[in-house]
Design an enzyme around this catalytic site. Structure first.
Site, mmCIF file in Angstrom:
data_model
loop_
_atom_site.group_PDB
_atom_site.id
_atom_site.type_symbol
_atom_site.label_atom_id
_atom_site.label_comp_id
_atom_site.label_asym_id
_atom_site.label_seq_id
_atom_site.Cartn_x
_atom_site.Cartn_y
_atom_site.Cartn_z
ATOM 1 N N ASN A 9 0.879 -1.166 0.000
ATOM 2 C CA ASN A 9 0.000 0.000 0.000
ATOM 3 C C ASN A 9 0.919 1.220 0.000
ATOM 4 O O ASN A 9 1.719 1.389 0.916
ATOM 5 C CB ASN A 9 -0.853 -0.070 1.277
ATOM 6 C CG ASN A 9 -1.493 1.242 1.655
ATOM 7 O OD1 ASN A 9 -1.693 2.116 0.815
ATOM 8 N ND2 ASN A 9 -1.830 1.386 2.936
ATOM 9 N N LYS A 11 0.042 4.221 0.334
ATOM 10 C CA LYS A 11 -0.543 5.302 1.153
ATOM 11 C C LYS A 11 -0.573 6.605 0.321
ATOM 12 O O LYS A 11 -0.827 6.542 -0.871
ATOM 13 C CB LYS A 11 0.222 5.449 2.473
ATOM 14 C CG LYS A 11 0.342 4.101 3.205
ATOM 15 C CD LYS A 11 0.812 4.220 4.620
ATOM 16 C CE LYS A 11 0.857 2.816 5.245
ATOM 17 N NZ LYS A 11 1.261 2.802 6.636
ATOM 18 N N HIS A 95 -8.319 -0.106 6.367
ATOM 19 C CA HIS A 95 -6.942 0.123 6.833
ATOM 20 C C HIS A 95 -6.983 0.937 8.137
ATOM 21 O O HIS A 95 -7.830 1.818 8.300
ATOM 22 C CB HIS A 95 -6.120 0.854 5.762
ATOM 23 C CG HIS A 95 -4.670 0.922 6.127
ATOM 24 N ND1 HIS A 95 -4.168 1.889 6.958
ATOM 25 C CD2 HIS A 95 -3.626 0.114 5.812
ATOM 26 C CE1 HIS A 95 -2.873 1.682 7.129
ATOM 27 N NE2 HIS A 95 -2.517 0.606 6.446
ATOM 28 N N GLU A 97 -5.354 3.362 9.181
ATOM 29 C CA GLU A 97 -5.292 4.821 9.042
ATOM 30 C C GLU A 97 -6.651 5.388 8.614
ATOM 31 O O GLU A 97 -6.992 6.515 8.951
ATOM 32 C CB GLU A 97 -4.162 5.195 8.064
ATOM 33 C CG GLU A 97 -2.810 4.955 8.715
ATOM 34 C CD GLU A 97 -1.671 4.693 7.752
ATOM 35 O OE1 GLU A 97 -1.835 4.906 6.543
ATOM 36 O OE2 GLU A 97 -0.598 4.255 8.228
ATOM 37 N N GLU A 167 -3.240 -6.393 10.710
ATOM 38 C CA GLU A 167 -2.292 -5.282 10.859
ATOM 39 C C GLU A 167 -2.527 -4.613 12.209
ATOM 40 O O GLU A 167 -3.335 -3.674 12.300
ATOM 41 C CB GLU A 167 -2.504 -4.261 9.738
ATOM 42 C CG GLU A 167 -2.274 -4.824 8.358
ATOM 43 C CD GLU A 167 -1.803 -3.746 7.403
ATOM 44 O OE1 GLU A 167 -0.688 -3.873 6.888
ATOM 45 O OE2 GLU A 167 -2.533 -2.752 7.215
ATOM 46 N N GLY A 173 3.569 1.620 10.481
ATOM 47 C CA GLY A 173 4.105 2.939 10.144
ATOM 48 C C GLY A 173 5.261 3.377 11.030
ATOM 49 O O GLY A 173 5.755 2.627 11.876
ATOM 50 N N SER A 213 5.124 -2.899 9.803
ATOM 51 C CA SER A 213 6.593 -2.816 9.924
ATOM 52 C C SER A 213 7.305 -4.054 9.396
ATOM 53 O O SER A 213 8.339 -4.462 9.930
ATOM 54 C CB SER A 213 7.008 -2.553 11.378
ATOM 55 O OG SER A 213 6.588 -1.263 11.774
HETATM 56 P P1 PGA Z 1 4.355 -0.267 7.290
HETATM 57 O O1 PGA Z 1 2.854 -0.090 6.821
HETATM 58 O O2 PGA Z 1 4.889 -1.525 6.639
HETATM 59 O O3 PGA Z 1 5.053 0.961 6.814
HETATM 60 O O4 PGA Z 1 4.330 -0.406 8.771
HETATM 61 C C1 PGA Z 1 1.996 -1.177 6.828
HETATM 62 C C2 PGA Z 1 0.597 -0.731 6.556
HETATM 63 O O5 PGA Z 1 0.172 0.313 7.040
HETATM 64 O O6 PGA Z 1 -0.131 -1.426 5.829
#
Ligand code: PGA
Length: 257
Positions: A9, A11, A95, A97, A167, A173, A213
Site C-alpha cells: 500500500n 498510502k 486500513h 489509518e 495489521e 508505520g 513494519s
Molecule cells: P508499514 O505499513 O509496513 O510501513 O508499517 C503497513 C501498513 O500500514 O499497511
C-alpha cells in the site's frame, strides 16, 4: 496450490509518473518464475497510469478506499463503478489509518464489502487492534468484532475473492514496532477461527496476510509461519528494490513458492 500473496500500500505517496517508474523498474528485480500473487495499491491519482503499466501483468491493482454507492452526492468520494472503469481489481478496506484518522466504522465497512462484491472487486479487509485494546486484553475481541460486522452481509460464494490482512495498529508505520511471531501466529489462528465460525469450512480457506513494519530483516520469520499466507508491506516496499528484496527474503523460507 495457493500462492503466497505479497503487496504494498503506497498510502499518500507517489505521483502517477513515480508509480509508473516503480512498475516498470520492478520487473527487473523479480525472479523470472514467481508463483506469488502480487498486488500494488497506489493512490487514486496513479490508478489509470498503473492500470496501463500493469496491462500485461498478473499483478492485481488495488485502491485504498471507496464509497459503497454507485454514484451520488458524496463529495470527495470514489465509487466502485469508477474504480472498475479504470481497471482496479482489488479494494483495500478498513486500513487502520482510515479507521483511526477518518473515523471509518465497522458498519460502513459492511456496506463497502457488499458493494465490492456486487461490483466484482477483490476485497482485502484489514483488521487489527490498537495498543490500548491489546493492553486491556481485548485484542482477540477487537478483531473478532471487526470481522463479524464487516463481513456480515458477504455472500458465501464470494469468499474466494476475499483476503484478510492482520495489521495491529501499534505495529504500523513510523513509530510502529514489529509484532513478534508468536503474536502473529496467535492472532492469525484467531482470525481463522472467527472466519470458520462465520462461514463454516470455506471460511478456513480465506488467505490471511500479515502487515505492520514488515522489513527485509523480519519478513522471513513471518513468511515461515504456517498461519501466514502472505505479507502486506508499507514503507519497506516503496522502491522497486525494496519491494523485491523483502519479497525474495520472504520466499527463502517458503521453498514451495
Ligand atoms: P508499514 O505499513 O509496513 O510501513 O508499517 C503497513 C501498513 O500500514 O499497511
Amino acid at each position: 496450490m495457493t500462492p503466497f500473496y505479497f503487496g504494498s500500500n503506497f498510502k499518500m505517496h507517489q505521483t502517477p509518473h513515480e508509480t509508473e517508474r516503480f512498475i516498470t523498474a520492478l520487473d527487473q528485480f523479480l525472479p523470472a518464475k514467481l508463483s506469488t500473487q502480487l498486488f500494488l495499491i497506489p493512490p487514486f491519482t496513479s490508478l489509470p497510469t498503473a492500470a496501463t503499466a500493469l496491462a500485461k501483468s498478473t499483478t492485481w491493482l488495488g485502491a485504498q478506499n471507496m464509497h459503497w454507492a454507485d454514484a451520488g452526492a458524496h463529495t470527495g468520494e470514489t465509487s466502485p463503478v469508477m474504480l472498475r472503469a479504470v481497471g482496479v481489481d482489488l479494494i483495500m478496506l478498513g486500513h487502520a489509518e482510515r479507521r483511526g484518522q477518518f473515523g471509518e466504522t465497522d458498519e460502513a465497512l459492511c456496506k463497502k464489502v457488499s458493494a465490492a462484491a456486487k461490483h466484482g472487486l477483490r476485497i482485502l479487509l484489514c483488521v487489527g487492534e490498537n495498543a490500548n485494546e491489546r493492553n486491556a486484553g481485548a485484542a482477540e475481541q477487537t478483531i473478532t468484532r471487526q470481522l463479524q460486522i464487516a463481513l456480515a452481509d458477504l455472500p458465501l460464494d464470494y469468499l474466494p475473492r476475499v483476503m484478510i490482512a492482520y495489521e495491529p495498529v501499534w505495529s504500523i508505520g513510523e513509530g510502529g514496532s514489529p509484532a513478534d511471531t508468536a503474536t502473529v501466529a496467535t492472532m492469525h489462528d484467531e482470525i481463522r477461527h472467527t472466519l470458520f465460525s462465520q462461514f463454516g469450512k470455506p471460511g478456513r480457506t480465506i488467505p490471511i496476510l500479515y502487515g505492520g513494519s514488515v522489513n527485509p530483516t523480519n519478513c522471513a520469520q513471518y513468511a515461515a509461519l504456517p498461519q501466514v499466507d502472505g505479507l502486506f508491506v508499507g514503507r519497506a516496499a516503496w522502491t522497486p528494490e525494496g519491494f523485491a528484496d523483502v519479497l525474495n527474503r520472504a520466499l527463502e523460507n517458503r521453498p514451495e513458492s
